[in-house]
Design a protein around this motif. Sequence first.
Motif, PDB file in Angstrom:
ATOM      1  N   SER A 292       0.818  -1.220   0.000  1.00 14.31           N
ATOM      2  CA  SER A 292       0.000   0.000   0.000  1.00 14.31           C
ATOM      3  C   SER A 292       0.847   1.263   0.000  1.00 14.31           C
ATOM      4  O   SER A 292       2.074   1.209   0.113  1.00 14.31           O
ATOM      5  CB  SER A 292      -0.872   0.006   1.254  1.00 14.31           C
ATOM      6  OG  SER A 292      -0.077   0.394   2.358  1.00 14.31           O
ATOM      7  N   LYS A 293       0.154   2.392  -0.071  1.00 12.22           N
ATOM      8  CA  LYS A 293       0.833   3.689   0.041  1.00 12.22           C
ATOM      9  C   LYS A 293       0.689   4.243   1.451  1.00 12.22           C
ATOM     10  O   LYS A 293       1.057   5.387   1.723  1.00 12.22           O
ATOM     11  CB  LYS A 293       0.215   4.669  -0.958  1.00 12.22           C
ATOM     12  CG  LYS A 293       0.582   4.349  -2.389  1.00 12.22           C
ATOM     13  CD  LYS A 293       0.035   5.437  -3.303  1.00 12.22           C
ATOM     14  CE  LYS A 293       0.349   5.089  -4.754  1.00 12.22           C
ATOM     15  NZ  LYS A 293      -0.470   5.870  -5.677  1.00 12.22           N
ATOM     16  N   THR A 294       0.070   3.485   2.344  1.00 12.05           N
ATOM     17  CA  THR A 294      -0.103   3.923   3.730  1.00 12.05           C
ATOM     18  C   THR A 294       1.243   3.824   4.460  1.00 12.05           C
ATOM     19  O   THR A 294       1.876   2.761   4.455  1.00 12.05           O
ATOM     20  CB  THR A 294      -1.173   3.050   4.423  1.00 12.05           C
ATOM     21  OG1 THR A 294      -2.404   3.215   3.721  1.00 12.05           O
ATOM     22  CG2 THR A 294      -1.362   3.447   5.874  1.00 12.05           C
ATOM     23  N   VAL A 295       1.649   4.915   5.058  1.00 12.57           N
ATOM     24  CA  VAL A 295       2.953   4.935   5.746  1.00 12.57           C
ATOM     25  C   VAL A 295       2.835   4.216   7.097  1.00 12.57           C
ATOM     26  O   VAL A 295       1.864   4.423   7.835  1.00 12.57           O
ATOM     27  CB  VAL A 295       3.429   6.393   5.950  1.00 12.57           C
ATOM     28  CG1 VAL A 295       4.725   6.444   6.754  1.00 12.57           C
ATOM     29  CG2 VAL A 295       3.620   7.083   4.597  1.00 12.57           C
ATOM     30  N   ALA A 296       3.827   3.397   7.408  1.00  9.99           N
ATOM     31  CA  ALA A 296       3.901   2.702   8.700  1.00  9.99           C
ATOM     32  C   ALA A 296       4.759   3.557   9.627  1.00  9.99           C
ATOM     33  O   ALA A 296       5.978   3.595   9.514  1.00  9.99           O
ATOM     34  CB  ALA A 296       4.553   1.332   8.505  1.00  9.99           C
ATOM     35  N   GLU A 319      12.015  -4.720   5.270  1.00  9.72           N
ATOM     36  CA  GLU A 319      12.348  -5.764   4.306  1.00  9.72           C
ATOM     37  C   GLU A 319      11.158  -6.143   3.427  1.00  9.72           C
ATOM     38  O   GLU A 319      11.324  -6.476   2.254  1.00  9.72           O
ATOM     39  CB  GLU A 319      12.995  -6.957   5.012  1.00  9.72           C
ATOM     40  CG  GLU A 319      14.495  -6.681   5.191  1.00  9.72           C
ATOM     41  CD  GLU A 319      15.087  -7.173   6.503  1.00  9.72           C
ATOM     42  OE1 GLU A 319      14.616  -8.204   7.004  1.00  9.72           O
ATOM     43  OE2 GLU A 319      16.033  -6.508   7.008  1.00  9.72           O
ATOM     44  N   ALA A 320       9.959  -6.040   3.969  1.00 12.23           N
ATOM     45  CA  ALA A 320       8.765  -6.351   3.159  1.00 12.23           C
ATOM     46  C   ALA A 320       8.478  -5.239   2.141  1.00 12.23           C
ATOM     47  O   ALA A 320       7.758  -5.454   1.170  1.00 12.23           O
ATOM     48  CB  ALA A 320       7.563  -6.533   4.075  1.00 12.23           C
ATOM     49  N   GLY A 321       9.020  -4.035   2.384  1.00  9.90           N
ATOM     50  CA  GLY A 321       8.808  -2.934   1.435  1.00  9.90           C
ATOM     51  C   GLY A 321       7.791  -1.894   1.879  1.00  9.90           C
ATOM     52  O   GLY A 321       7.333  -1.086   1.066  1.00  9.90           O
ATOM     53  N   ALA A 322       7.430  -1.890   3.178  1.00 11.60           N
ATOM     54  CA  ALA A 322       6.518  -0.854   3.672  1.00 11.60           C
ATOM     55  C   ALA A 322       7.260   0.488   3.731  1.00 11.60           C
ATOM     56  O   ALA A 322       8.486   0.527   3.811  1.00 11.60           O
ATOM     57  CB  ALA A 322       6.004  -1.230   5.054  1.00 11.60           C
ATOM     58  N   ILE A 323       6.489   1.561   3.707  1.00  8.15           N
ATOM     59  CA  ILE A 323       7.084   2.913   3.839  1.00  8.15           C
ATOM     60  C   ILE A 323       7.168   3.204   5.339  1.00  8.15           C
ATOM     61  O   ILE A 323       6.154   3.506   5.972  1.00  8.15           O
ATOM     62  CB  ILE A 323       6.200   3.983   3.161  1.00  8.15           C
ATOM     63  CG1 ILE A 323       5.871   3.602   1.720  1.00  8.15           C
ATOM     64  CG2 ILE A 323       6.884   5.352   3.216  1.00  8.15           C
ATOM     65  CD1 ILE A 323       4.733   4.446   1.115  1.00  8.15           C
ATOM     66  N   VAL A 324       8.362   3.122   5.900  1.00 16.42           N
ATOM     67  CA  VAL A 324       8.514   3.276   7.348  1.00 16.42           C
ATOM     68  C   VAL A 324       8.914   4.713   7.688  1.00 16.42           C
ATOM     69  O   VAL A 324       9.867   5.253   7.124  1.00 16.42           O
ATOM     70  CB  VAL A 324       9.552   2.268   7.896  1.00 16.42           C
ATOM     71  CG1 VAL A 324       9.904   2.573   9.348  1.00 16.42           C
ATOM     72  CG2 VAL A 324       9.008   0.845   7.773  1.00 16.42           C
ATOM     73  N   ALA A 325       8.160   5.321   8.612  1.00 17.89           N
ATOM     74  CA  ALA A 325       8.503   6.651   9.127  1.00 17.89           C
ATOM     75  C   ALA A 325       8.692   6.557  10.636  1.00 17.89           C
ATOM     76  O   ALA A 325       8.251   5.592  11.268  1.00 17.89           O
ATOM     77  CB  ALA A 325       7.393   7.647   8.796  1.00 17.89           C
ATOM     78  N   PRO A 355      21.551   4.061  11.252  1.00 13.51           N
ATOM     79  CA  PRO A 355      21.397   5.526  11.335  1.00 13.51           C
ATOM     80  C   PRO A 355      20.856   6.133  10.035  1.00 13.51           C
ATOM     81  O   PRO A 355      19.999   7.019  10.081  1.00 13.51           O
ATOM     82  CB  PRO A 355      22.823   6.007  11.631  1.00 13.51           C
ATOM     83  CG  PRO A 355      23.425   4.864  12.411  1.00 13.51           C
ATOM     84  CD  PRO A 355      22.864   3.621  11.755  1.00 13.51           C
ATOM     85  N   ALA A 356      21.302   5.618   8.895  1.00  8.17           N
ATOM     86  CA  ALA A 356      20.815   6.165   7.614  1.00  8.17           C
ATOM     87  C   ALA A 356      19.322   5.901   7.455  1.00  8.17           C
ATOM     88  O   ALA A 356      18.553   6.800   7.080  1.00  8.17           O
ATOM     89  CB  ALA A 356      21.587   5.551   6.449  1.00  8.17           C
ATOM     90  N   GLU A 357      18.890   4.679   7.756  1.00  9.05           N
ATOM     91  CA  GLU A 357      17.455   4.361   7.632  1.00  9.05           C
ATOM     92  C   GLU A 357      16.625   5.234   8.565  1.00  9.05           C
ATOM     93  O   GLU A 357      15.554   5.722   8.196  1.00  9.05           O
ATOM     94  CB  GLU A 357      17.210   2.888   7.985  1.00  9.05           C
ATOM     95  CG  GLU A 357      17.719   1.908   6.942  1.00  9.05           C
ATOM     96  CD  GLU A 357      17.609   0.455   7.408  1.00  9.05           C
ATOM     97  OE1 GLU A 357      17.495  -0.429   6.539  1.00  9.05           O
ATOM     98  OE2 GLU A 357      17.659   0.193   8.640  1.00  9.05           O
ATOM     99  N   ALA A 358      17.136   5.411   9.783  1.00  8.00           N
ATOM    100  CA  ALA A 358      16.386   6.200  10.765  1.00  8.00           C
ATOM    101  C   ALA A 358      16.246   7.648  10.292  1.00  8.00           C
ATOM    102  O   ALA A 358      15.169   8.251  10.418  1.00  8.00           O
ATOM    103  CB  ALA A 358      17.073   6.128  12.127  1.00  8.00           C
ATOM    104  N   ALA A 369       4.250  10.938   4.889  1.00 11.56           N
ATOM    105  CA  ALA A 369       3.119  10.681   5.800  1.00 11.56           C
ATOM    106  C   ALA A 369       2.221  11.913   5.930  1.00 11.56           C
ATOM    107  O   ALA A 369       1.033  11.789   6.210  1.00 11.56           O
ATOM    108  CB  ALA A 369       3.630  10.253   7.175  1.00 11.56           C
ATOM    109  N   LEU A 370       2.804  13.100   5.716  1.00 11.06           N
ATOM    110  CA  LEU A 370       2.010  14.333   5.821  1.00 11.06           C
ATOM    111  C   LEU A 370       1.648  14.908   4.439  1.00 11.06           C
ATOM    112  O   LEU A 370       1.198  16.057   4.344  1.00 11.06           O
ATOM    113  CB  LEU A 370       2.766  15.377   6.650  1.00 11.06           C
ATOM    114  CG  LEU A 370       3.018  14.997   8.116  1.00 11.06           C
ATOM    115  CD1 LEU A 370       3.701  16.138   8.863  1.00 11.06           C
ATOM    116  CD2 LEU A 370       1.723  14.615   8.831  1.00 11.06           C
ATOM    117  N   GLY A 371       1.886  14.119   3.397  1.00 12.32           N
ATOM    118  CA  GLY A 371       1.522  14.567   2.044  1.00 12.32           C
ATOM    119  C   GLY A 371       2.284  15.792   1.597  1.00 12.32           C
ATOM    120  O   GLY A 371       1.774  16.613   0.841  1.00 12.32           O
TER     121      GLY A 371
END
Length: 421
Positions: A292-296, A319-325, A355-358, A369-371
């Motif tokens: 989905s396009k829903t941010v986790a 790893e699954a490909g979710a958009i993590v914030a 650190p880079a991912e964070a 997440a805030l468009g």
Amino acid sequence: MSESVLITGASQVVTLRGGGPRRGNALSKIGVVEDGAVLVRDGKIVAVGPRAQVERRAEAKSAEKMDVGGRVVLPGFVDSHTHLIHAASRAEEYELKIQGASYEEIARKGGGILNSVKKLRAATREELKRRAAASLGEFAAHGTTTLEAKSGYGLDVASELKILTLQKQLKEEQPLEIVSTFLGAHVVPAEFRGKPDGADKYLELLMEQVLPEVVVGDLAEYCDVFCDRGAFTVGQSTKLLTKAKEHGLALRLHAEQLSRTGATQLAVELEAASCDHLEQVNDADIRALARSKTVATLLPGCDFHLGLNKYAPARKLIEAGAIVALATDYNPGTSPTMSMPIVLSLACNQLRMTPAEAIAAATINGAVALGRDNKIGSLEEGKQADLAVYEVEDYREIPYYFGMNLCWMTMKGGEIVWMKD
Ligand code: NIG
Ligand code: FE
């Protein structure tokens, strides 16, 4: 003639070039430019890259110079989940929790969110404003340039509107960008409890009396629901969120924090902008988010403050490909912090994010997440000059030095909004 400013002398400029959303491996590609520079004009970024390259531009030669003395430049943090306006801390509950009471036990006894509701209803606008303004100063001092802010400690018509109008006022009067969310469905207020249809009656009040006012007054961009044990069910959340969507609001959800309810699946179905917390998600939820396009949005400050060992499965989500914030969830009950740097430290140590991912999760994916990822979240030509400078030589030192504020300067739309003295 407009003034240009050349920010130079940066040991690293972390650009996040390429924008968002960032999924999977792309989350760690943060675009580090050694000895970088940023050229700013009229609040926007005109050029960013290696110093020699930026300095070759004619405009750079005549620009005012700002030497950051070997420090690290980052996009300003985008904190996409906060409960900015509340009347007081709940330090007394903090002590009870340390002595063994659980968050839900305290809530059942009338503490928790209802404790904050009592205090907010009794507080004057001036008191609330003073507290929120001080908090906003702290956000800026830690490098945050945009934050979301939820209502949800009013829980009656007048008090919810009091919070949202105050947020609107603060948006206009101070430099940080505030994105408003209506969280009338935080919990069922005391006066609706004890009756079998109390929750439904309260939702009716929200849908018939509060939502229309929110829309007419342009008081919120998003509608959120705390969908969890002790708050609202998936069925109740569906009703309110569907109504909010009809009114033109975008959606977010507090999902799978204390128990797994199916709120994540609902968020995906309703195409919510984000679903937040996610400590209790299962593999099917993770797969749904990944498609989905829903941010986790992960909020490790909560688990840390509540002393819980179960953090959200960040690695599986990435790893699954979710958009993590990542966000602070600044609130008096579960996460009393305004510091995105401490959230980065928790994300690295407890969620096992690099650190880079964070950093990517706290900037570009927060903007998604805030468009607002077309305007903020990365340092790229044409974007707003929202950035923060840290007293370190290497970006990894930002989460590495935990619990310290190494932010040296924060700039919003080209203006310095905070500087260490
Ligand atoms: O995000 N979970 C619901 N809301 C907040 C907590 C609010 C409170 O305890 O005051 C949260 O954790
Ligand atoms: Fe929250």
